[in-house]
Design an enzyme around this catalytic site. Structure first.
Site, PDB file in Angstrom:
ATOM      1  N   SER A 152       6.592  -7.909  28.474  1.00  0.00           N
ATOM      2  CA  SER A 152       5.314  -8.604  28.306  1.00  0.00           C
ATOM      3  C   SER A 152       4.219  -7.557  28.322  1.00  0.00           C
ATOM      4  O   SER A 152       4.374  -6.488  28.937  1.00  0.00           O
ATOM      5  CB  SER A 152       5.086  -9.601  29.444  1.00  0.00           C
ATOM      6  OG  SER A 152       3.767 -10.106  29.422  1.00  0.00           O
ATOM      7  N   TYR A 165       4.921 -11.710  38.428  1.00  0.00           N
ATOM      8  CA  TYR A 165       5.340 -11.597  37.026  1.00  0.00           C
ATOM      9  C   TYR A 165       5.005 -10.215  36.472  1.00  0.00           C
ATOM     10  O   TYR A 165       5.829  -9.581  35.810  1.00  0.00           O
ATOM     11  CB  TYR A 165       4.645 -12.681  36.212  1.00  0.00           C
ATOM     12  CG  TYR A 165       5.071 -12.751  34.767  1.00  0.00           C
ATOM     13  CD1 TYR A 165       6.271 -13.343  34.407  1.00  0.00           C
ATOM     14  CD2 TYR A 165       4.259 -12.234  33.760  1.00  0.00           C
ATOM     15  CE1 TYR A 165       6.653 -13.429  33.073  1.00  0.00           C
ATOM     16  CE2 TYR A 165       4.622 -12.309  32.431  1.00  0.00           C
ATOM     17  CZ  TYR A 165       5.831 -12.903  32.088  1.00  0.00           C
ATOM     18  OH  TYR A 165       6.201 -12.978  30.769  1.00  0.00           O
TER      19      TYR A 165
END
Length: 261
Positions: A152, A165
């Site tokens: 990501s 995350y």
């Protein structure tokens, strides 16, 4: 002189690809792209009905696909499955979980759970698949091996309120580089894709938010959300013979988010 016929650089014919978490969203579009490039795709998920539906869609489009019903977060189940799994040439580690909270708002059990699912589960699965790839190569078999981790842009930059995350995805990018160094001698490439802001199912509530739309129009070079199908080309490229000399790389598919300010 008659030109020498070369293999199609993006053809995945004769290859088997496992895409974890591929019943919807980016995972499904990656599975679709690999199937369209000629791979036999193992569609993965925990729900038998959803997996069967995704397989049916890919086959209806002319792709070659079959079901892989497996909870990739379950260590024992993964060990049992890969004790007798067919050869996998391409592994796409896409499955993961999301928890948008700041560290001070999380219990440590929740932090550990997200890191287990977004980092340790793909590391474990990759270890099993890579061992089989290496064993085939040492036995004089097919040396083709491609590992693609879905990271990501949150693993490359950060913002407040998303600690676990961001930590896990940052570790995935480091894992990608480290594993590329480990497996290069065996001809196996390891790369990552870092998606930006895509209109996947978890983000649909934001689709009509004018404030977010205006922000993306200013913050990205292309000025918009990404469409899920726009990640597929990057995955096909990294899984293909065309990317045979690319390893340890993180490819941002983000509409220019990282390049724009």
């Amino acid at each position: 002189m008659t030109p020498v016929a070369l293999p199609m650089p993006f053809s995945l014919a004769g290859r088997t690809a496992l895409v974890t978490g591929s019943v919807s969203g980016l995972g499904f579009e990656i599975a679709r792209g690999l199937a369209q490039a000629g791979a036999h795709v193992l569609v993965n998920g925990r729900n038998e009905g959803r997996v069967a539906h995704a397989v049916e869609v890919l086959r209806a489009e002319g792709g070659d696909a079959s079901s892989c019903i497996l909870d990739v977060f379950d260590v024992e189940a993964v060990e049992a499955h890969f004790a007798s799994a067919p050869p996998i040439h391409i592994l796409v580690n896409n499955a993961g979980s999301r928890d948008r909270r700041a560290l001070l708002d999380m219990e440590m059990a929740d932090f550990r759970k997200l890191v287990d699912e977004d980092l340790l589960a793909p590391v474990h699965l990759t270890q099993l698949v890579a061992r089989a790839m290496v064993a085939r190569a040492r036995a004089g078999g097919d040396m083709y091996g491609r590992i693609v981790n879905i990271a990501s842009i949150a693993g490359l930059i950060s913002r407040a309120g998303d600690t676990a995350y961001t930590t896990a995805k940052g570790a995935i990018t480091a894992f990608t580089r480290a594993l590329a160094a480990d497996l290069g001698a065996h001809g196996i490439t390891v790369n990552a894709i870092a998606p930006g802001y895509f209109l996947t199912e978890p983000n649909l509530p934001w689709a009509d938010d004018r404030e977010i739309g205006d922000w993306l129009s200013r913050r990205t070079s292309l000025g918009r959300w990404g469409r899920p199908e726009e990640v597929a080309g990057a995955a096909v490229f990294l899984a293909s013979p065309a990317a045979s000399y690319i390893t340890g790389h993180v490819l941002a598919v983000d509409g220019g988010y990282l390049a724009h300010f």
